[in-house]
Design a protein around this motif. Structure first.
Motif: not given
Lengths: 369, 369, 369, 369
Positions: C252-254, D202-204, D297-304, D329-334
Motif C-alpha cells: 500500500a506504500a508509495k 506504488s506497491g501491490a 514494494k513500489p518501483t524504487p526508480s522515481i523521478a523525484q 514503470d510506476p508499478i512492478i506487480a503486473p
C-alpha cells in the motif's frame, strides 16, 4: 540436474549438441575483478578446433566464441558469464542412414534406452563438440589460477605403441599430435597414417602436470582433490582410466619405496623429496606438482563394416552390418589435450575458492575483524 | 559442505575421527518401504573390521552399529537414517610422540597447512576408520539395488607381485586377503609375512564387478556413471588409480579391437558381444556388467625409521627421523574390498533414483496420468 | 537429498524422530579454529526444551547434547561436527489410538500419501523435536557470527490479540512467553490460560533482528539473502508467513515513502537514513539491521473433538471424530524463538563463507599473492 | 555457484544483464519427450514484456526467444535446454550520470560493496530484465505440470489502496494491471495516473493459486514445499513478504478455527473441508489448492529528487541529491505476475521429479521388477 553442471563455487553448466543451433556454457561464481578477454577464450577454443591437420576432422568450423554476459569493461563482474559458439558446418544428412542404428563404441543405444529416442545428428549431446563449453569455461579458470601462480600443462605421452621418450614441453604445440618429443610425434604420424589406410583408429595416453601448487587444496573424504580430478577426467568422452603419481604401479610397490620423505627447502619450509604421490596426500594438495595420466580409447567411429543392431519403427530390433560415413579423427587425444587442461583448471579454481573458508583466521582477516 | 557429503538423491553425510567419540553417517533420501535390519548393516561393517587375521591390525573394536533414526517397524520411512558406531579401543598415548611430526605418505602435513592444526590421534578424520560411515550407508544402498536384481562383488586381484590367476568368487570370503584364488592367497600371505618381518608393506589391485545392470543409468557430460564411480573410488584413502573395462590398455588399442559389436539375445533384445567398455558407453550403463579396477598404495605407516619434518611450537620446522609405533596392517586392500563395494553401491543407488525422471512417459505413469 | 540438508558451505544435515532413539545434526563445513563448548550448545538447546512453564508440554526430557566428532581440544577442526540428543521420555502408547487417523492441521495424511505409511509416534519426523538439530547447529553458527560482531535476537511480538507495545530486549528471557514487554506477557498468559481451559490454542507473531551486519552478504537472483532467510523461516513447522522490513505494508506504500535515502555517517561511510528495506537491497545486505517478522499458526493438537478421516487396514478410508490426547503446548512461538534465531544464524554463517570468494582482491590476499 | 542456479532435478541457471549482449537460461534436467515450441515460450515472455500499456516502460524490445539446444523435432531430448533473448534497445547513456551514485531502494551500494565495482547500466544483473530467464524456463515447467493436470494462476489483488473485491480470473488478461476485477483495475489505473503525475510509484499485492495439485509433493524439514516456494517468491526483485493460506492472520487465530477438518469426497478419498493451510501440511502438499500471497514494494526508480551518496574515483564518498532519468514503470506487480507463475512452476516441476523416488513401490514398478 541431469549432469551438465560441474563444480560447487566456481560452477559451470554447459549446453549444446553437435548439430543444434549453438553450444556453450554459463560460469556462475567467478569472482569479480578478473581481467579476461574474448581473445583469451578464443585462443583456448582454437586448440580444440577441428581442421588443424590431416589427423583431425575436416569440418571447417569457425567456432567463434561470443561472450553474452558477466564481463564489463574487460573484467568479470561476479555475475554469470555466458559464452556461446554457433554451429555452422552442418551435414546432418550424413547421419540420416544411422538414425536408428546403434554405432558400436558410441552412446546411441544408451541414449535411446534412457530417453526413449535421441538426437542422432553427429552424436547429439554425446559429441566431442560438447567440450566447447568446458574449454571456454576452463580458459577463465586458467586465468584465475595463473593470477595465483598455478600453471597447467597436458600433452600426449603415447599413441598406440609409440611412446614419447623425451618430455620437452616446448615441443607440444609444434606438432599436430601434441607430443613433447618431435621424433615420437613423427613416428606416431606414420603409425596413424597406416591406421587411416586401414580405416582404423588408435588410443593414446595423456599426461597432465600442474605447477605452482598451493598446499591445502581439496577436502577430506569425498571431495578429495584427486577424487574430483579423477571424476573430471573420466567425464571426458573416451577416457577409460585415470591415475595419480605412480598410479597403478603402486599395486606392486612397497611402502618403503612409495612413501615420500619430507625435508626442508632453502627457506626452511617443508617439501617432499620425491613425488610418488603425484602432489596429493589424503586428498589434499601437498605443495608439490600435481601429476596425473589419462587413458583415451580409440575413436569408435571407423569406416570398417561393423556388426550392430538397429531399432525398427515398431520398436523391435534387428541385426545389421553398418558402415559409418562422415569425417572422423583417427585419434581423439591430441584435441582432448586442451579439454584435460580445462577440466583440471575447473577443479582447481573451485578448490581455490572452497579453501577460503577452511579456517577462522582467514575469515576474520577478510572481514577486518 | 567440506567434502563429507556424497550423492544427489541418495545422499550420505559421514562424520567421525579415529579417536573421537563415535563415527557414522546420515543417509538422506533413501526411499520409504525398504526392509533393512541392524544385522544386515552389521554384517557389512564386520567385513571391514580390524582384528580378523594376522594381516590386519589388532585393535579389538566391537564396531557395533546403532540405528538412531529413519527405520520404523523394520522398514525405511523415507526420513534420514542415522547410524553410529562408538569408538572404544583408544590408545591415544601411542600417537603423542608424533603429534607435531608429518608422517610420510599421510595427510598430516596437508591437514596442518589447511586447517592450522589437526587432531593427530590415529590420523583423525583421515584414518581408515572414516570408512565406517561409507560401509554402513553402502549396506542400505546394496539392499536397494538387490531388490532390483543388481549385485556388486569386489575382491583383491593382486598383492605386490602375486596375481590371482583364477577368479573363483566363492573363494573371496574363504581367505583373509579376499583373493578369488586360494593358491594366490597362500602365496600372497607368504609375501606379506616377509614384508612384515622387514617392517614394510604392500600395495594391491582390487577389481569390482556389478551384475544385473539396468541400461540407461548415468547422465551425459559431467555425471557420467563412470565419472561418478571414478570419483567415488578415488575418494577412498590410498587409491591412486581407477580404470574401466580394458582401462589403460585402450591407449595401445585400435578402434576395430576396442569397439563392442551389438547383437540380439534370445529375447530379441540388444546385447554387446564383448565388453571392452566395462559396461558404460558415453557415460551411461549399457546393460552389460560394470567392471572396474582400483589400485591401492602400500600402507604408509611402516615401522622403519623415516626422514621427515616436524613443526615446532614457535611455528618453525625442523627435520627429524621418525619411527611410527602402533598397530598397522601391512596391506590395505583386503579391508578396503567392502569399502569399494559400498562406494559402487552408493553411486548406483543414486543413479537408479536420478534416472526416474529421465522421460515423461515414466512420470505420467507414476502419477497415474 | 530428501530435504534434511541445509546450506552450501556451512552445511547441516539433521536426523531423528520424536520417538526414535535419538535426534541430532551433522555440521559439515564449519571453519577450523572456532572455540566452542558443549555448554554453549546446551545453553541454546535449553531454550527450546519443553517443561519450562505451564505453557509448554510437561515432557521432562533432559535433551542433553553429546558432541560426537569434529571438535578437538575445545576447537572446531574443520571436519564434520556431529551432535546428538537421545530421546528418553517415550509414551508411544499415547499415540497408538491415532496411528491410522489423520490429525487435522498435521502432516499425517501427507506423509501417508507420500511414503505409503508413517512413523505415527508423536508426529515422527514432523514433530517439533526435529528442531533440536537446527538449534544445536545454530549454536555453532551463532558463535561464528559473534566472532565477526553479528548478533541475532528474536522474540514474540504478539499472541492472539495481545501485542507487545514495548520492545525491551532485556525482558525476553524474563517471561515464559519470550515477549519484550512484561505487561504484554502477563496479558498473554491470561489469554492462554483461557484458551487452555477451552482446550484451544493460539497463533503468534515472532520478530527477529540482526545487528552488526556486514554489507555485501547474499547473492543476486536466486540466493538473495532475504530469499534464503524466507525459505529458512518457512521451513520451521507452523510458520505461514514471512516478511522483511516494512513487509506486507509495502503493497500500500508509495516509492517516495518506501525508499531509504543514503547519507554519510561520522566516519564518512554510507548509511541508510531509514530502514524500510529491513537490511537488504537487491538481495544483498546493506549494512543496516536485518529485520523480519514470522507468523506462527496455533498448535494444531487440541483436545477438542475434531472431524477427520482414518485409513483402514484394507486401504479404504472412513470418517471419524477424533480426540487427541497427550501433552501439547497451547502455543508454539515461544519455544520457536531459539529456532528462528538458529535458522537466521545458519543462513548468515553460510552467507559469510560464500561471500569470501566474491572478488579477486580478497582471494589474492588470502593466498599471499 | 553465486546464486544464479535454482532447483535440484529440474535445475535452471540464468544469465544476463540489462544492457549486456543477451539474457537467458539453461534448463538442465527436463525429462525427455515433453512437446514444447518456441511459440509457447514466447507467449509467456510476451506477458512480462515492457511497452504493453502506459503503466509499463516504453522500451520497445522484441524480446524474441531463441532455443539453442535440447529440443529436437519438437520434443525435449533430456539434455540441457538453452534459451536466449538478445538485448536490443540500449540507452546506456541514460545511466552514465548515475554510474557512481547509489540509487535509493536499489542494489547499487550493495553490489559495489560486494564486488568492488558494478555494471551500472540499467541495474546490470539486478535489473528486472533478469527475470527473462526465469519466465522462459517457467514456460517449460508449466507445460510439464499441465501434462499432469496442474495449473498455476497469478494476478494482482491490490494496488496501493485499491483492492480487487471480485476474483474473476477471466478478467486478468483483460486489463493492463492484471487484476481479476474490471472495476478495481479502472480505479487502480486512476490511482497510478495520479502517482505518475507526482513522479511517484506504488506497491501491490499479488496472489497465486495452483489447482489440480497432487498430494505428497515437497519434503519434510528444510525442503518443505512452502519453504521452497517462499524462497522462490522472495527471490523475485521487490518482494518483501510471502504468506500461505491464511498467512499472517494465523498469528491472531485459534487452533479450533485454523485446523482444516478432513472428510471423504464422492469417491471415498480424503479431502479437506476448508483450506486455511493453503494446500500444504507439514511442508507437503495435501491435495487442495496451493494459495499464496506476495507483497511487492513500489518501483524504487522515481523521478523525484532523492538524497543519496556517490562514490568518488579516489574511493571516498560524498552526499548528493540525485534525479533518476529514464523510463520506469510506476508499478512492478503486473509485469511480475508471469514471474510469480514461473517461479511457482519451477518449484513444482522440481518437486514432481523429486517425489518419484519417495517409495520403493514406485521404483520397482518403473524398472519392471
Amino acid at each position: 540436474m541431469a549432469g551438465s553442471g560441474f563444480g560447487t563455487l566456481f560452477r559451470i553448466t554447459t549446453f549444446g549438441e553437435s548439430h543444434g543451433a549453438a553450444l556453450g556454457v554459463i560460469v556462475d561464481g567467478c569472482p569479480a575483478g578478473l581481467e579476461i578477454s574474448e581473445e583469451e577464450i578464443q585462443a583456448e577454443l582454437d586448440k580444440r578446433k577441428p581442421g588443424q591437420s590431416r589427423f583431425t576432422t575436416m569440418r571447417q568450423e569457425g567456432d567463434k566464441v561470443e561472450i553474452l554476459s558477466g564481463i564489463f569493461e574487460g573484467k568479470t563482474t561476479g555475475t554469470p558469464i555466458c559464452m556461446m559458439v554457433r554451429n555452422q558446418d552442418h551435414h546432418s544428412a550424413d547421419y540420416g542412414n544411422i538414425a536408428d542404428s546403434f554405432r558400436p563404441g558410441h552412446a546411441d543405444y544408451c541414449f535411446t534406452e534412457k530417453y526413449g529416442f535421441r538426437d542422432y545428428r553427429g552424436g547429439g549431446r554425446s559429441s566431442g563438440r560438447e567440450t566447447i563449453g568446458r574449454v571456454a569455461a576452463g580458459a577463465i579458470a586458467k586465468k584465475l589460477l595463473a593470477s595465483l601462480g598455478i600453471q597447467i600443462t597436458a600433452y600426449v605421452r603415447s599413441i598406440g605403441p609409440v611412446v614419447a621418450e623425451k618430455t620437452d614441453l616446448s615441443m607440444i604445440e609444434e606438432n599436430a599430435l601434441r607430443m613433447p618429443d618431435a621424433d615420437a610425434a613423427k613416428a606416431a604420424e606414420s603409425y596413424l597414417d597406416g591406421l587411416r589406410s586401414e580405416t582404423d583408429s588408435s588410443g593414446a595416453l595423456v599426461e597432465c602436470r600442474v605447477t605452482g601448487m598451493i598446499p591445502g587444496l581439496g577436502d577430506p573424504v569425498f571431495d578429495k582433490l584427486d577424487a574430483l580430478l579423477a571424476g573430471a577426467m573420466m567425464s571426458i568422452g573416451a577416457v577409460k582410466g585415470v591415475e595419480f603419481g605412480d598410479g597403478f604401479a603402486v599395486a606392486a610397490a612397497k611402502g618403503s619405496e612409495n612413501n615420500d620423505a619430507f625435508a626442508l627447502d632453502e627457506n626452511g619450509k617443508p617439501v617432499k623429496v620425491t613425488n610418488h604421490s603425484g602432489g596429493v596426500l589424503g586428498g589434499i594438495s601437498d605443495g608439490s606438482d600435481l601429476f596425473m595420466r589419462i587413458a583415451f580409447k580409440p575413436t569408435p567411429s571407423i569406416a570398417q563394416p561393423q556388426k550392430t543392431v538397429k531399432k525398427n519403427p515398431d520398436g523391435t530390433y534387428e541385426e545389421e552390418e553398418m558402415v559409418i560415413h562422415g569425417r572422423h579423427d583417427p585419434i581423439i587425444a591430441p584435441r582432448a589435450v586442451p579439454v584435460v587442461e580445462a577440466m583440471a583448471a575447473l577443479v582447481l579454481a573451485d578448490a581455490v575458492l572452497k579453501n577460503l573458508s577452511s579456517k577462522m583466521d582467514g575469515i576474520k582477516t577478510f572481514y577486518g575483524k
